[in-house]
Enzyme design. Structure first.
Site, PDB file in Angstrom:
ATOM      1  CB  CYS A 334       8.470  -7.207  47.645  1.00 24.39           C
ATOM      2  SG  CYS A 334       9.348  -7.640  46.156  1.00 24.39           S
ATOM      3  NE  ARG A 363      10.690 -14.963  40.768  1.00 25.21           N
ATOM      4  CZ  ARG A 363      11.545 -14.903  41.788  1.00 25.21           C
ATOM      5  NH1 ARG A 363      12.749 -15.451  41.664  1.00 25.21           N
ATOM      6  NH2 ARG A 363      11.211 -14.303  42.899  1.00 25.21           N
ATOM      7  CD  GLN A 381       9.530 -15.788  46.032  1.00 26.89           C
ATOM      8  OE1 GLN A 381       8.842 -14.795  45.843  1.00 26.89           O
ATOM      9  NE2 GLN A 381      10.848 -15.765  45.965  1.00 26.89           N
ATOM     10  CG  ASP A 383       8.155 -13.263  49.865  1.00 30.16           C
ATOM     11  OD1 ASP A 383       9.156 -12.871  50.488  1.00 30.16           O
ATOM     12  OD2 ASP A 383       7.988 -13.082  48.647  1.00 30.16           O
ATOM     13  CG  HIS A 385       7.914  -8.494  52.147  1.00 27.41           C
ATOM     14  ND1 HIS A 385       6.963  -9.312  51.594  1.00 27.41           N
ATOM     15  CD2 HIS A 385       8.942  -8.451  51.264  1.00 27.41           C
ATOM     16  CE1 HIS A 385       7.384  -9.735  50.415  1.00 27.41           C
ATOM     17  NE2 HIS A 385       8.585  -9.230  50.184  1.00 27.41           N
ATOM     18  CE  LYS A 464      20.786 -13.033  46.128  1.00 29.80           C
ATOM     19  NZ  LYS A 464      19.926 -13.839  45.282  1.00 29.80           N
ATOM     20  CG  HIS A 510      12.506  -8.156  50.074  1.00 31.92           C
ATOM     21  ND1 HIS A 510      11.495  -7.951  49.169  1.00 31.92           N
ATOM     22  CD2 HIS A 510      13.134  -6.962  50.201  1.00 31.92           C
ATOM     23  CE1 HIS A 510      11.522  -6.696  48.750  1.00 31.92           C
ATOM     24  NE2 HIS A 510      12.509  -6.066  49.370  1.00 31.92           N
TER      25      HIS A 510
END
Length: 637
Positions: A334, A363, A381, A383, A385, A464, A510
């Site tokens: 992000c 991570r 990911q 991802d 946004h 979320k 997200h």
RNA sequence: GCCAACGUAGCUCAGUUGGUAGAGCAGCUGAUUCGUAAUCAGCAGGUCAGGGGUUCGAGUCCCCUCGUUGGCUCCA
């Protein structure tokens, strides 16, 4: 008294009769099958006397709540067996769970249950069943209840009672020499619980907190019918065969080596599969108005302080130094996406701005949490946004939900949805959280999807919606999420110019659909047991020759297939056709083309499907049309 | 990270009370040219996770480290 049954009929019974008596009056078989009951919607013992008019539902093993009572009684029997074999053991809690039950015990220092102990306990439980002990329920006032458990030297039970609300009824269940604090309901008699299997021992923290002592948990399961227990155990064995870690090696897709715990390798076959998923992702996102970006894997300390990760996520991050300056390897995409947004001035006319990124994040997960591809330390990911005006929130969330349904339906997944709310460790005001949470909830309601609330499980920057997919043995894994975020836009001071010419704060979503490509591949592998839908299968067609006389033709066919955009290989080895088929079957290749003298003579190919077997012969062009149609439709199964 | 079990050839696994490592599959070589899930024979392949210790002698016993598995905690 008047008793109304689920079919709506009302029957008269004598006051004080039990649910079992009533079952008996309907049929002796029903009495035998009745495990517990629901009285006006409340779960009660089937052996409890009933007074007055009520609605009654008899619970059997076919009811979830009936099974719950059955297995809860089994867990008490386990505790009783443990106490018989080792009086030093202290009891914690022992509930029924999906597919079974467990009981947590505090054992004397240095003692832990071995597989042999489990066998012995199982035998003792069978003995307890054979003893056919009657269960009794009794209630005690709070102080007496505490004294009762103190006298029995059960400190955990004392703690549990002390934490119960002042006015709560404190009930106990007794069977033979054993009694346990319990709300019930239970079966009338231990004799019903005959088919028990103790599955495993595991550590578990008292009250689920890692600050507390670790107890020993014994997992078990119990069924009413022996055949059902056997079938359950068989199914578990079968499920192990589709474990993605095993299939990943067998199909040469991916692996995780000791040299890099949590850091997966993708081999050529796995990469082909992965690339198909990523292409699909790109197609879909382009069609849905997303733009793709790529942001750096390493960014400086200031950025992570600004994003809040430095304070809220540091334990999970990897760091490095460059020219004596601190940098972090991104655990999330992000901040990069926000910097992308910040590169220019946005007008309200530009919104929503949907930015997608297949971003590799790292991570530091706890070593004990790692699990094949499902839980790794570096993953991609998928991802996205979305930056938007507050008015656009609902429509955007609905758009994302639609995208999710499209993705999961494409693969034939079933999923469950959860709304996760504010966690303890979080940023932002109560108002912002409330606003964000209700926005998500409204969108969910509008979508018509059933969902559960998962309190306190949101991200530190916002609530979320999570989509959970199941693995081979029924564990569920979070894949898709939609997270609404009012925090990052504040922290990074991003804005857009509204119709009024003033600066306004955009809202941010997200979202990931696959979740992580790695986890999704793990789930997909287990879901289809390695027999991937043709459109993603690493190898789609294998051309098999019967003798060397077919080599030339087979090679030619293979080239034609490749020219038609298919992933094809020819097996020209000097092996019997049965052997070649066996190998191709084990690799779960969707189609095999068998080429021998006959096919060459007739100018056809003999088609074999991995699931349907011999499909007869057809001209090569027909086969290509057929497989192209299957690929275009992204058919599964 | 915590509790427990486990770690032997590329893979799946044998290896008895401590006496110097074995099978099947895969691989290589040769023979076999064969119709829908395993052709035959031969060869090669291991610092028994790594490091310490006990012992005349350790894959086997003890300790430490690493990793895996099942859970707990945490999470995409």
């Amino acid at each position: 008294m008047n008793i109304k049954l689920p079919d709506g009929s009302i029957h008269q019974y004598q006051d004080g009769m039990t649910a079992l008596d009533i079952a008996e009056s309907i049929s002796p078989r029903l009495r035998k099958a009745t495990l517990a009951a629901e009285l006006d919607g409340k779960r009660v013992d089937a052996f409890a006397p009933i007074k007055g008019d009520h609605e009654l539902k008899l619970l059997t093993f076919d009811d979830e709540n009936g099974r719950w009572a059955f297995r809860h009684t089994a867990s008490h029997m386990l505790a009783q067996a443990v106490k018989r074999l080792d009086p030093e053991v202290k009891f914690a809690i022992g509930p029924a769970i999906e597919n079974g039950f467990y009981y947590d015990f505090d054992t004397p220092e240095g003692f832990s249950f071995s597989p042999e102990d489990l066998d012995a306990l199982e035998k003792e439980m069978n003995k307890i069943a054979a003893e056919s002990l009657q269960l009794h329920r009794f209630e005690l006032p709070r102080e007496e209840a505490i004294e009762y458990m103190k006298a029995r030297n059960e400190p955990y039970k004392v703690e549990l009672i002390q934490d119960l609300p002042e006015d709560s009824i404190i009930s106990f269940y007794e069977q033979g020499e054993f009694a346990d604090l319990c709300a019930g309901p239970h079966l009338e008699n231990t004799g019903k619980v005959k088919n028990v299997k103790l599955m495993s021992v595991a550590g578990a923290y008292w009250r689920g907190s890692e600050k507390n002592k670790m107890l020993q948990r014994i997992y078990g399961t119990a069924f009413e019918k022996k055949a059902d227990l056997e079938q359950y155990l068989f199914r578990l064995e079968e499920a192990k065969k589709r474990d993605h870690r095993k299939l990943g090696r067998e199909l040469d897709l991916f692996d995780i080596l000791d040299e890099g715990p949590g850091f997966p390798f993708f081999y050529p076959n796995g990469m082909t599969l992965r690339n198909q998923l990523e292409s699909f992702w790109r197609e879909q996102h382009q069609a849905r108005g997303y733009k793709e970006i790529r942001t750096p894997m390493i960014l400086n300390r200031d950025l992570w302080i600004r994003s809040g990760h430095w304070d809220h996520y540091q334990n999970n991050m990897y760091f490095t130094k460059i020219d004596d300056m601190d940098y972090a390897i991104k655990p999330m995409n992000c901040p990069g996406s926000i910097l992308t947004y910040k590169r220019k001035i946005y007008s309200y006319r530009d919104l929503p701005e949907r930015l997608g990124e297949l971003g590799l994040v790292h991570r530091h997960e706890l070593s004990g949490a790692l699990h094949g591809l499902m839980r790794v330390r570096c993953f991609t990911q998928d991802d996205a946004h979305i930056f938007m005006t507050p008015e656009q929130i609902k429509a955007e969330i609905l758009g994302v939900i639609d995208k999710f349904q499209c993705f999961y339906d494409t693969f034939g997944f079933k999923y469950t949805v959860e709304l996760s709310t504010r966690p303890e460790k979080s940023m932002g005001s109560d108002e912002q959280w409330e606003h964000a949470t209700s926005a998500l909830e409204e969108a969910l309601q509008a979508s018509g999807l059933p969902f559960a609330i998962n309190p306190g499980d949101g991200a530190f920057y916002g609530p979320k919606i999570d989509f959970h997919l199941e693995d081979a043995i029924g564990r569920t894994w979070q894949c898709g999420t939609i997270q609404l975020d009012f925090q990052m836009p504040e922290r990074f001071d991003i804005s857009y110019v509204g119709p009024d010419g003033e600066k306004h704060r955009p809202v941010m979503i997200h979202t990931v659909v696959f979740g992580s490509i790695e986890r999704f591949i793990g789930i997909l592998t287990e879901h289809c047991a390695g027999a991937f839908p043709t459109w993603v299968a690493p190898l789609q067609v294998k051309v098999l020759t019967i003798t060397g006389r077919a080599d030339e033709k087979a090679a030619e066919i293979c080239e034609t297939l490749k020219a038609a955009g298919l992933r094809a290989e020819a097996d020209l080895r000097n092996e019997k056709i049965g052997f070649k088929i066996r190998e191709a079957q084990m690799l779960k290749v969707p189609y095999m083309l068998v080429i021998g003298d006959k096919e060459i003579e007739q100018g056809v190919v003999a088609v074999r499907g991995r699931k349907k077997g011999d499909l007869g012969t057809m001209p090569l062009a027909d086969f290509i049309t057929l497989i192209h149609e299957e690929i275009a439709s992204k058919a599964h199964d």
